[in-house]
Every structure is written in C-alpha cells, then in structure tokens.
Design a protein around this motif. Sequence first.
Motif, PDB file in Angstrom:
ATOM      1  N   THR A 144       9.261   8.254  -8.152  1.00 17.58           N
ATOM      2  CA  THR A 144       9.391   8.275  -9.614  1.00 17.58           C
ATOM      3  C   THR A 144      10.105   7.030 -10.132  1.00 17.58           C
ATOM      4  O   THR A 144      10.540   7.006 -11.296  1.00 17.58           O
ATOM      5  N   GLY A 145      10.236   6.020  -9.295  1.00 16.67           N
ATOM      6  CA  GLY A 145      10.963   4.829  -9.716  1.00 16.67           C
ATOM      7  C   GLY A 145      12.450   5.063  -9.842  1.00 16.67           C
ATOM      8  O   GLY A 145      13.173   4.235 -10.398  1.00 16.67           O
ATOM      9  N   GLY A 146      12.935   6.193  -9.342  1.00 14.38           N
ATOM     10  CA  GLY A 146      14.350   6.513  -9.418  1.00 14.38           C
ATOM     11  C   GLY A 146      14.736   7.305 -10.646  1.00 14.38           C
ATOM     12  O   GLY A 146      15.926   7.466 -10.939  1.00 14.38           O
ATOM     13  N   ALA A 176       6.216   9.505 -11.931  1.00 16.89           N
ATOM     14  CA  ALA A 176       5.538   8.989 -10.743  1.00 16.89           C
ATOM     15  C   ALA A 176       4.243   8.269 -11.110  1.00 16.89           C
ATOM     16  O   ALA A 176       3.912   7.224 -10.547  1.00 16.89           O
ATOM     17  N   LEU A 177       3.494   8.823 -12.058  1.00 20.22           N
ATOM     18  CA  LEU A 177       2.262   8.169 -12.495  1.00 20.22           C
ATOM     19  C   LEU A 177       2.561   6.815 -13.133  1.00 20.22           C
ATOM     20  O   LEU A 177       1.824   5.840 -12.923  1.00 20.22           O
ATOM     21  N   ALA A 178       3.632   6.738 -13.906  1.00 22.46           N
ATOM     22  CA  ALA A 178       4.018   5.461 -14.509  1.00 22.46           C
ATOM     23  C   ALA A 178       4.426   4.457 -13.432  1.00 22.46           C
ATOM     24  O   ALA A 178       4.117   3.259 -13.533  1.00 22.46           O
ATOM     25  N   THR A 179       5.099   4.931 -12.414  1.00 24.71           N
ATOM     26  CA  THR A 179       5.494   4.067 -11.299  1.00 24.71           C
ATOM     27  C   THR A 179       4.270   3.491 -10.593  1.00 24.71           C
ATOM     28  O   THR A 179       4.194   2.289 -10.313  1.00 24.71           O
ATOM     29  N   LEU A 180       3.295   4.343 -10.307  1.00 26.08           N
ATOM     30  CA  LEU A 180       2.072   3.869  -9.658  1.00 26.08           C
ATOM     31  C   LEU A 180       1.316   2.897 -10.563  1.00 26.08           C
ATOM     32  O   LEU A 180       0.713   1.922 -10.082  1.00 26.08           O
ATOM     33  N   ALA A 181       1.356   3.130 -11.865  1.00 21.11           N
ATOM     34  CA  ALA A 181       0.686   2.227 -12.796  1.00 21.11           C
ATOM     35  C   ALA A 181       1.310   0.831 -12.763  1.00 21.11           C
ATOM     36  O   ALA A 181       0.598  -0.179 -12.872  1.00 21.11           O
ATOM     37  N   ILE A 182       2.620   0.767 -12.625  1.00 28.30           N
ATOM     38  CA  ILE A 182       3.278  -0.535 -12.535  1.00 28.30           C
ATOM     39  C   ILE A 182       2.821  -1.283 -11.285  1.00 28.30           C
ATOM     40  O   ILE A 182       2.566  -2.492 -11.322  1.00 28.30           O
ATOM     41  N   PHE A 183       2.704  -0.570 -10.170  1.00 32.27           N
ATOM     42  CA  PHE A 183       2.177  -1.208  -8.964  1.00 32.27           C
ATOM     43  C   PHE A 183       0.800  -1.809  -9.234  1.00 32.27           C
ATOM     44  O   PHE A 183       0.506  -2.937  -8.823  1.00 32.27           O
ATOM     45  N   GLU A 184      -0.057  -1.050  -9.908  1.00 35.34           N
ATOM     46  CA  GLU A 184      -1.424  -1.497 -10.153  1.00 35.34           C
ATOM     47  C   GLU A 184      -1.472  -2.670 -11.134  1.00 35.34           C
ATOM     48  O   GLU A 184      -2.226  -3.629 -10.937  1.00 35.34           O
ATOM     49  N   GLN A 185      -0.670  -2.607 -12.177  1.00 32.26           N
ATOM     50  CA  GLN A 185      -0.775  -3.585 -13.264  1.00 32.26           C
ATOM     51  C   GLN A 185      -0.018  -4.883 -12.991  1.00 32.26           C
ATOM     52  O   GLN A 185      -0.402  -5.943 -13.507  1.00 32.26           O
ATOM     53  N   ASP A 186       1.028  -4.834 -12.186  1.00 32.66           N
ATOM     54  CA  ASP A 186       1.909  -6.001 -12.023  1.00 32.66           C
ATOM     55  C   ASP A 186       1.760  -6.698 -10.671  1.00 32.66           C
ATOM     56  O   ASP A 186       2.551  -7.586 -10.348  1.00 32.66           O
ATOM     57  N   ASN A 187       0.772  -6.292  -9.875  1.00 30.52           N
ATOM     58  CA  ASN A 187       0.558  -6.929  -8.570  1.00 30.52           C
ATOM     59  C   ASN A 187       1.868  -6.972  -7.778  1.00 30.52           C
ATOM     60  O   ASN A 187       2.264  -8.019  -7.223  1.00 30.52           O
TER      61      ASN A 187
END
Length: 437
Positions: free
Chosen positions: A286-288, A330-341
């Motif tokens: 969840t990014g903490g 958690a979904l927002a965390t995964l989105a950051i991985f996808e969007q920010d390389n």
Amino acid sequence: MILNNQALLERSRRSVWHPCTQMKQHETMPLVPIRSGDGVWLEDFDGKRYLDGVSSWWVNLFGHNNPRIKDAIRQQLDRLEHVILAGFTHAPVVELSEKLSALTGLGHSFYASDGASATEIALKMSFQYWRNSGKPGKTQFISLQNGYHGETLGSLSVTDVALFKDTYASLLRASTQMPSPDWRQAEAGETAEQYALRCASAAETHIANHHTEIAAFILEPLIQCATGMAMYHPAYLERIRDICTRYDIHLVADEIAVGFGRTGTMFAVEQAGVRPDFICLSKGITGGYLPLSVVQTTDEIYAAFYDDSVARGFLHSHSYTGNALACSAALATLAIFEQDNVLAVNRTKAAYINQRLQAINELPVRHLRNTGMIWAFDVQTENPGFQKNFYREALQRGLLLRPSGSTVYFMPPYVINEDEMDWMVTQTLEILHKETA
C-alpha cells in the motif's frame, strides 16, 4: 491541546506499549514524536526533520504525504470504506487481485492485514491442501537458518531468530532449518553462486529423506532482511524450486519485505525465473499507507478447497479482510509503478548510491553489498554498544537508520533524490569515522 515533543513522548510512555521494544530503555533513549511527513522526511513537533532511511520499517515506497495515494484513498472513502468479504465483494479487492495475478502468475488472492498473518495463512493453506489431497502425513515445515517470517505462533515456528523465539519455545511447532545461502558464509575462493548451490544440495539431502512428511519450504527470496540483510544468489531459488517440484513440496516465497521492487525486480523470485506455490506480500503493497497483506497461490491449490463440504474450505478470516481503503491504496501504488517507470529509475539511483558508497571501503567495514534498493555493510567493531550509539548519533543528525547488530543498512523510499542520497551517505560516513576511531 497544544502538543510538543516532550508532552507527546511522556503520554506515549504512559499509555502505549511500543513494538519490538524493551520499554525501560526509553528512560534513557527517548521516543521520537513525529508530527508530519513529506517525501523522505519526517518532522517532529519542534520542527526537526529526519530522513527516513528505513522507509518506516520498510513499508514506505513513494514517500510520506504522497498525493496520488492519498487521493485514491479519499475517493474510495466517498464510496465505501469497508464491507465484510465473506459473502460480499467490492471493486478494489477484485481489481487488485486481478492485477497481482497478472504480475505473479498466481490465480487467487487471500487477504489479511500484516506479514505475520500472511505467513500463517500460507502455512495453514499448505497443511490443509495436503490433508484435502489425501496426504495427511505431510505436516512439517522447513525454512532457512537465520530466517524471519513474523512473530505470531505459526510464523514464529518457522523463524530462526533466538531473541524472538526462545521465550515462546514451548508454545511453538517444531520446524527444521536448512543452511542459509548467505554468501558471506562462503569459503575462501568459493563464489556466491557456488555456495548457494552447495546449500541447495544440503537442503535436498534433508528433503529426500523426509519429503513424505514435509508440507512446504518457506524462505525469503534473495535477502534475509531481519538478520542483517543476508543476500544470496538467485541460483539457490532456481535449484530449490526444482527440488520442491520433484519431491512434491510447496515452495512459499515470503516477499513481505522484498516485494514491490526492493530487489530491483517487482518480485525477487523473478530474478530466478521461478514461480512459487505461494507468495506472501505486505509492507510496500500500500506504499506504507494502510495495513494490508495477501497470500497468492496456484489454481491447483485453490481447487483442492473447492468442494460441497464446508469443512474442506479454508476457514480462516479476520474482520478487515480485503479492506476497500487498503486495496485502493495498493491499486494507487501499482499505478505509480506503471506510470513512473519506477524499476528503471531505481536502477539509476542504485548505481548512484553504489558509487557514493565506495568511500566506505576506507573504513573498518566488511561485506558492502547491494541488491536493488537495499544496501548493507558490516562494521568491524568490538563495541557492544555500537548499535545504540550509531542509532542515537544518526537521530541527532536528523537521519533515521536502525542497525541490526553491527550491520548498517539503507532501505530508503524510492523517491529519494540525489541531494538526499548524498546527505544520507555523508552523514553515515561521518558517524562511522566517529564510532570506529
């Protein structure tokens, strides 16, 4: 009520039992009251800032006060905060399960709130799978020497840390520990890979003799974090996956600490090209921001519980399973991985810190090591108070690091920038010069 550092720490000592802590020590080593956080920084009530070099116990990936994760939680809060997951479902838990399955190749997700609970779930699932499959004799678990999997009774049974375990020995289920592939234990002239394969062969000897009794082998892939950031070669995972398959034993990957990019890949098992039978995830999921853990497993294991008989189902639960707010984080965390390389950016940051850390070789340290966004080195010191002294000195300078014995490690949030990396390394070098002079 007006709050300041002194008022809050006194109230905390009177009312809060802090985790993994001998509370009496706070008579001489005060708690650190935190008012706010932003990026890699924490701030107390007097305005002093601390660089969070351990990601607040390894959970914070994208910094404190992250606007995207906060916004996702706010939006979900306007729709649904929580609903019982027995007999009900909701969009965030479904979407998160689908995304995790796409990442790991494992079919179903079972949710809890913390890492130890995830370990308990995986062990219980493995145990019951063999029972449901007509092999009730497979009840034993093996793990690695110096491994850590949590502190509830089941997870502590497969943990190998005497400080945590000895007090509760009479309550725990017996397990067997295999030699750790920690490359620091290799013999002179032996490579990390050769040592890893030697340890795997030793594990195979035990497994070959006891496989009819063994349900699962649980391990932390690539890095055994709690016992000094012990790192090992991915060849061990590849070999152990093959052994477990041949001898019909589940492989449980405890990626609670090392998942979500910490080792340089999304999950550590990817570096060995293997798929475990179970994967345990928590901390950075969840990014903490909110407590959440998940156990994923194969469709084959799931099918062994799918039956008309309620008794053959997995009757494990807790009230906040699959909490909608936590799943949205958690979904927002995964989105950051996808969007920010993120993984590619982290490789650049890791290379930078590795270059800055070369100066440490001039000091009395051994085994400078790095995997992904985790660094560690062992300080050669005879001072039994080194751990406390280093921690205290770092806090005075505004740096949060928590050595494990004489091992100092960095596990910063991924949003750390070059200036902050420079400052973290410079402060660490200055402390080491002072403590090893």
